[in-house]
Design an enzyme around this catalytic site. Structure first.
Site, PDB file in Angstrom:
ATOM      1  N   GLY A  70      37.230  44.582  44.560  1.00 59.03           N
ATOM      2  CA  GLY A  70      38.026  44.960  43.400  1.00 59.03           C
ATOM      3  C   GLY A  70      39.192  44.037  43.120  1.00 59.03           C
ATOM      4  O   GLY A  70      39.512  43.765  41.961  1.00 59.03           O
ATOM      5  N   SER A  71      39.856  43.552  44.170  1.00 55.63           N
ATOM      6  CA  SER A  71      41.031  42.692  43.961  1.00 55.63           C
ATOM      7  C   SER A  71      40.650  41.388  43.268  1.00 55.63           C
ATOM      8  O   SER A  71      41.336  40.940  42.347  1.00 55.63           O
ATOM      9  CB  SER A  71      41.725  42.402  45.299  1.00 55.63           C
ATOM     10  OG  SER A  71      42.302  43.578  45.824  1.00 55.63           O
ATOM     11  N   HIS A 201      32.752  49.336  48.688  1.00 54.59           N
ATOM     12  CA  HIS A 201      33.080  50.169  49.851  1.00 54.59           C
ATOM     13  C   HIS A 201      33.789  51.465  49.480  1.00 54.59           C
ATOM     14  O   HIS A 201      34.055  52.305  50.339  1.00 54.59           O
ATOM     15  CB  HIS A 201      33.900  49.374  50.879  1.00 54.59           C
ATOM     16  CG  HIS A 201      35.336  49.152  50.529  1.00 54.59           C
ATOM     17  ND1 HIS A 201      36.356  49.838  51.144  1.00 54.59           N
ATOM     18  CD2 HIS A 201      35.930  48.320  49.650  1.00 54.59           C
ATOM     19  CE1 HIS A 201      37.517  49.435  50.665  1.00 54.59           C
ATOM     20  NE2 HIS A 201      37.286  48.506  49.748  1.00 54.59           N
ATOM     21  N   CYS A 324      46.131  49.272  51.172  1.00 57.22           N
ATOM     22  CA  CYS A 324      46.579  47.893  50.972  1.00 57.22           C
ATOM     23  C   CYS A 324      48.064  47.714  51.265  1.00 57.22           C
ATOM     24  O   CYS A 324      48.539  46.601  51.418  1.00 57.22           O
ATOM     25  CB  CYS A 324      46.279  47.451  49.545  1.00 57.22           C
ATOM     26  SG  CYS A 324      44.532  47.575  49.111  1.00 57.22           S
TER      27      CYS A 324
END
Length: 395
Positions: A70-71, A201, A324
């Protein structure tokens, strides 16, 4: 052990593991190679891409770029919109104050490059109002990026309405849907989405694999140069086993989405009801307009880190916010954005359950949290001052 941190990561499904292992054994070739083994790998790669297309309601395979997660997808989406905006003399971007740091940190970088960033306030219920998005859009706005569902408090944003506003005003609309895809219904066409980020994930797929949806016709800016993979938009040999496992996990999640969501909501609501019985506690975000498995609470007079460690001793895995930023001692920027003061935000707990969480698990979590909160308050100087009236209760 009770695992209640599915927002941080999920256990891979058996079907995804089996598909991944089979691919490693049978389709180990480089999909860019012209010989048979390579072309077999290419075939399963493109089959997986088609499954993703169907899962999110995209038009065709050209709209999907596989990423490391996603990042990376967030970064590429924002860079793409910024490059388009710069070419057209539009240097204004709208987002919200409680986005994931993959968005916020990229926006800070773009700000240093001359872009003007507007971060919309988030209301106490954890929601952004479409009319406030509309009011913030200017002639020089090149992008609106609003997350589909918050990674900490789980609130689901009015994405379809925001997307419609952006479409009407001819402004690109991106959504970080990392927490939403595979858990609630997401359809990029119905939701008026131009770009969308997802990570495997979070829906029982493997770590290190994700994808970016980019609507046909939008010129994509590369983050990684060096090869013709992903139609020249993301260099590097594709992680074929991870991508195949991603498609299997996503297809499985979509097929069972409604059933799993209903099962999980019942347990979520019981968990919320049980934790609300703790004095001077409060749920963070809207109580019902949230992801099926998300429960986020603040407890006055305690520290979240101590709460997590003692719950871990009782066999409960949870978190105080985003994985995160779990190494940070600062209070959650998400909780501060919805108006929680520092002292209260420090005493937060995020529990993210799923369809495998049992009724017995839920009751044990409620019992354990109650015990730990009472224990921590018993020797907290802050709590003593609150009870003695030296400080005022906030919750």
């Amino acid at each position: 052990m009770i695992y209640a941190d599915n927002a941080a990561t999920t256990k891979m499904s058996d079907a995804a593991i089996d598909a991944m292992v089979a691919c490693m054994k049978e389709n180990y070739g480089n999909p860019s190679s012209l010989y048979v083994v390579g072309q077999k790998a290419k075939e399963v790669l493109e089959d997986a891409r088609e499954e993703v297309v169907k899962a999110i309601g995209a038009d065709n395979f050209r709209e999907i770029i596989f990423t490391s997660g996603g990042s990376e997808a967030d970064n590429q989406a924002l860079r793409t919109a910024a490059e388009i905006g710069k070419k057209n003399g539009k240097m204004h971007i709208i987002s919200s104050a409680f986005e994931h740091h993959a968005i916020l940190h990229t926006l800070k970088r773009l700000e240093k490059e001359g872009f003007e960033i507007t971060l919309l306030d988030v209301h106490e219920n954890g929601l952004i109002k479409p009319e406030e998005v509309a009011a913030a859009i200017r002639e020089d706005t090149c992008l609106v990026t609003i997350m589909y569902a918050n990674n900490e408090i789980g609130t689901i944003q009015p994405i379809r309405e925001i997307g419609a506003i952006c479409r009407e005003k001819k402004v690109l609309f991106h959504t970080d849907a990392v927490q939403a895809v595979g858990h609630i219904k997401v359809n990029v066409k119905d939701d008026n989405i131009d770009m969308l980020s997802a990570s495997a994930h979070k829906f029982h797929g493997p770590k290190g694999t994700g994808f970016l949806y980019v609507r046909k016709g939008i010129p994509i800016t590369n983050l990684i140069e060096g090869g013709a993979q992903e139609r020249g938009k993301r260099a590097g040999t594709e992680n074929v086993p991870g991508i195949v496992a991603t498609s299997v996990a996503l297809t499985e999640a979509i097929e069972n989405l409604e059933k799993n969501a209903e099962i999980t909501k019942v347990k979520r609501d019981r968990l919320i009801a049980g934790l609300k019985e703790i004095p001077h506690s409060a749920i963070n975000g809207d109580e019902t307009n949230r992801l099926p498995g998300n429960v986020n609470f603040c407890f006055e007079g305690i520290e979240g880190e101590s709460l997590l460690l003692l719950l871990d001793d009782k066999g409960i895995q949870a978190s105080s916010g985003s994985a995160c930023t779990s190494g940070s001692l600062d209070p959650s920027h998400v909780l501060l954005a919805i108006g929680r003061v520092h002292d209260v935000a420090h005493g937060s707990l995020r529990l993210t359950i799923n369809e495998e969480t049992t009724d017995e698990d839920v009751e044990y979590i409620i019992k354990s949290v109650k015990e730990v909160v009472e224990y921590l308050r018993s020797f907290s100087p802050i709590w003593r001052d609150l009870v003695a009236g030296k400080k005022q209760f906030i919750l």
